[in-house]
Design a protein around this motif. Structure first.
Motif, PDB file in Angstrom:
ATOM      1  N   LYS A  73       0.827  -1.194   0.000  1.00  0.00           N
ATOM      2  CA  LYS A  73       0.000   0.000   0.000  1.00  0.00           C
ATOM      3  C   LYS A  73       0.868   1.253   0.000  1.00  0.00           C
ATOM      4  N   LYS A  74       0.289   2.341  -0.493  1.00  0.00           N
ATOM      5  CA  LYS A  74       1.030   3.601  -0.576  1.00  0.00           C
ATOM      6  C   LYS A  74       1.472   4.066   0.814  1.00  0.00           C
ATOM      7  N   LYS A  75       0.600   3.894   1.814  1.00  0.00           N
ATOM      8  CA  LYS A  75       0.926   4.312   3.181  1.00  0.00           C
ATOM      9  C   LYS A  75       2.076   3.475   3.745  1.00  0.00           C
ATOM     10  N   ASP A  76       2.059   2.182   3.464  1.00  0.00           N
ATOM     11  CA  ASP A  76       3.133   1.293   3.926  1.00  0.00           C
ATOM     12  C   ASP A  76       4.455   1.636   3.250  1.00  0.00           C
ATOM     13  N   LYS A  77       4.370   1.960   1.957  1.00  0.00           N
ATOM     14  CA  LYS A  77       5.584   2.305   1.221  1.00  0.00           C
ATOM     15  C   LYS A  77       6.209   3.581   1.776  1.00  0.00           C
ATOM     16  N   LEU A  78       5.373   4.564   2.110  1.00  0.00           N
ATOM     17  CA  LEU A  78       5.861   5.818   2.685  1.00  0.00           C
ATOM     18  C   LEU A  78       6.525   5.569   4.038  1.00  0.00           C
ATOM     19  N   LEU A  79       5.897   4.720   4.866  1.00  0.00           N
ATOM     20  CA  LEU A  79       6.461   4.388   6.179  1.00  0.00           C
ATOM     21  C   LEU A  79       7.800   3.669   6.029  1.00  0.00           C
ATOM     22  N   LEU A  80       7.894   2.786   5.056  1.00  0.00           N
ATOM     23  CA  LEU A  80       9.142   2.064   4.808  1.00  0.00           C
ATOM     24  C   LEU A  80      10.262   3.034   4.436  1.00  0.00           C
ATOM     25  N   TYR A  81       9.961   3.983   3.544  1.00  0.00           N
ATOM     26  CA  TYR A  81      10.973   4.969   3.143  1.00  0.00           C
ATOM     27  C   TYR A  81      11.415   5.830   4.330  1.00  0.00           C
ATOM     28  N   LEU A  82      10.467   6.199   5.182  1.00  0.00           N
ATOM     29  CA  LEU A  82      10.803   7.011   6.359  1.00  0.00           C
ATOM     30  C   LEU A  82      11.710   6.239   7.315  1.00  0.00           C
ATOM     31  N   LEU A  83      11.416   4.964   7.501  1.00  0.00           N
ATOM     32  CA  LEU A  83      12.233   4.142   8.399  1.00  0.00           C
ATOM     33  C   LEU A  83      13.632   3.916   7.827  1.00  0.00           C
ATOM     34  N   ILE A  84      13.716   3.744   6.511  1.00  0.00           N
ATOM     35  CA  ILE A  84      15.027   3.592   5.865  1.00  0.00           C
ATOM     36  C   ILE A  84      15.841   4.874   6.037  1.00  0.00           C
ATOM     37  N   PHE A  85      15.181   6.014   5.812  1.00  0.00           N
ATOM     38  CA  PHE A  85      15.854   7.308   5.968  1.00  0.00           C
ATOM     39  C   PHE A  85      16.318   7.512   7.415  1.00  0.00           C
ATOM     40  N   ALA A  86      15.450   7.168   8.368  1.00  0.00           N
ATOM     41  CA  ALA A  86      15.801   7.301   9.785  1.00  0.00           C
ATOM     42  C   ALA A  86      16.993   6.419  10.145  1.00  0.00           C
ATOM     43  N   ASN A  87      17.039   5.215   9.563  1.00  0.00           N
ATOM     44  CA  ASN A  87      18.171   4.315   9.810  1.00  0.00           C
ATOM     45  C   ASN A  87      19.471   4.868   9.238  1.00  0.00           C
ATOM     46  N   ILE A  88      19.406   5.459   8.071  1.00  0.00           N
ATOM     47  CA  ILE A  88      20.604   6.050   7.463  1.00  0.00           C
ATOM     48  C   ILE A  88      21.117   7.201   8.321  1.00  0.00           C
TER      49      ILE A  88
END
Length: 465
Positions: free
Chosen positions: A2-17
């Motif tokens: 889902k679009k909402k899940d994809k956005l959350l995934l990108y945010l978590l990846i960015f936060a990890n970086i």
């Protein structure tokens, strides 16, 4: 997705970086004692030698370290020509390890929400990427261990992958020898849970691992007269220091072996009540007796080299000849066993605490009290809070829950949990250092993510579990 899940995934990846970069850059400004030793070993390879003291006319072959990490340092430095390139390579290995762990999570659970929980936890567990900014073997060990389990869990069972798995296991062992016995535990575990259909695959990987131990064993035979897949020393020395670290007064610094300092840890139940200055004399007398007994094994040239090493400004460990080192290990082991026989219940208490303490970073009370700024105090207490709440509690809460609800029908969970417990048990007789279990931190966070989702998640987990 889902679009909402994809956005959350990108945010978590960015936060990890962001969080991992912060940890990496913070570590760059700190000194790590092992760094100069590894650099010297890597430099020696350039001259076809393997020794911290390779520049001495009559140098001693290395007795303490396996060559895996020095080979990595030598390889990266040969290509890029500077020390910072080694650290950058390690940071990239951290990111790759995190990516492979995400693949493992999805393979085991098939659940994107468990992946979200895992990535959320890794944002705060900055102790893992912190090691990428150090010249130490931890980050390479983490990567090789993650790669090992990625092949084991995510790739298909084939003869080619079994050999690949064995090669990765061999590389892991050459960086950290404590990994060596885990494949045996893996085969035994699979036998117990009656997964015999996979045993041929694991035996091929075990044979490949055995072949990987042969070159270093032959090197030990050629240079030290002993066929041994692990370094000539360290086990007995760590065992001896581990016992006395619970007896010697806080602040005491030993000068006989590796310059260990007894640090006050607020989490330790072994306070001043069990420590006494009289133990300093007993401890030092053992070392003086050892030095006297081993002295006859040194030649005049050995004594000249010893003076050069002691007076050198290079922060390297003193290395002795093979016979001296073997006798030293034997005597330290005997001293420790004698003390254990005198105080068996005390020793048992220390081992129980040691095992638990491996899974969280201690709280250095002196560092906290001496910090004048708020940021300094946070820096002193943060590693303890994060590792205790997510690594220590994460492992044991998950273990209890999985046992209670029979989650261990899942082979992958059994394998991961076995390794997480193995790394603590493999170092049980050593001095306390939470970095020994850092290679298992990613897997503990995976187990903890599954536990959190099952207990607090609104949806059911995948049928694979």
């Amino acid at each position: 997705m889902k679009k909402k899940d994809k956005l959350l995934l990108y945010l978590l990846i960015f936060a990890n970086i962001v969080s991992s970069l912060f940890a990496f850059l913070t570590a760059l400004g700190k000194h790590f004692n092992d760094g100069p030793k590894y650099l010297s070993l890597a430099e020696s390879l350039k001259f076809g030698k393997y020794s911290m003291w390779y520049f001495l006319p009559d140098y001693y072959p290395e007795t303490l370290r396996t060559p895996g990490y020095p080979l990595f340092v030598f390889s990266v430095k040969s290509v890029f020509g500077n020390d910072i390139s080694i650290l950058i390579a390690q940071y990239l290995l951290y990111l790759l390890s995190l990516y492979l762990c995400c693949k493992i999570v999805l393979k085991i659970t098939g659940n994107i929400h468990i992946l979200f929980i895992f990535l959320f936890l890794t944002v705060f567990n900055i102790q893992i990427p912190f090691y990428s900014g150090y010249l130490s073997a931890e980050m390479l060990t983490i990567f090789l261990t993650v790669l090992y389990f990625y092949i084991l869990i995510c790739l298909k069972y084939s003869f080619k992958n079994a050999i690949l798995l064995g090669i990765v296991a061999g590389a892991d062992y050459l960086v950290r020898p404590s990994f060596l016995l885990f494949p045996l535990l893996l085969i035994y575990t699979l036998w117990i849970i009656r997964k015999k259909e996979y045993l041929r695959y694991y035996f091929v990987h075990l044979i490949t691992l055995f072949l990987c131990t042969v070159p270093f064993s032959i090197w030990n035979l050629k240079n030290h007269g002993v066929y041994k897949p692990t370094p000539l020393e360290s086990g007995a020395g760590l065992m001896h220091m581990s016992y006395w670290s619970f007896k010697l007064p806080f602040g005491y610094k030993e000068t006989f072996n590796w310059d260990n300092v007894i640090v006050k840890d607020a989490t330790s139940p072994f306070g001043n009540a069990v420590r006494n200055k009289k133990y300093i004399q007993i401890y030092e007398n053992q070392w003086k007796e050892l030095i006297t007994a081993c002295d006859s094994l040194q030649s005049n040239k050995d004594r000249e080299n010893l003076d050069v090493m002691k007076n050198s400004r290079k922060p390297l460990f003193i290395t002795y000849n093979s016979k001296y080192t073997l006798k030293k290990e034997k005597m330290l082991r005997e001293y420790t066993l004698q003390e254990i026989k005198k105080n068996p219940f005390f020793y048992l208490e220390t081992r129980i605490y040691t095992f638990m303490r491996f899974y969280f970073t201690g709280f250095n009370e002196n560092a906290f009290n001496n910090s004048k700024s708020f940021l300094g105090k946070v820096n002193a207490v943060y590693p303890f809070i994060v590792t205790f709440s997510t690594i220590f509690l994460g492992l044991f809460l998950s273990l209890i829950y999985f046992l209670r609800y029979r989650f261990f029908k899942n082979t992958y969970l059994i394998i991961l949990t076995s390794f997480c417990l193995y790394v603590g048990l493999a170092h049980l007789f050593f001095t306390i250092a939470s970095r020994y279990t850092v290679p298992a931190h990613f897997f503990i966070l995976i187990l903890f993510s599954i536990y959190l989702y099952k207990v607090y998640g609104k949806r059911l987990i995948s049928d694979k579990l």
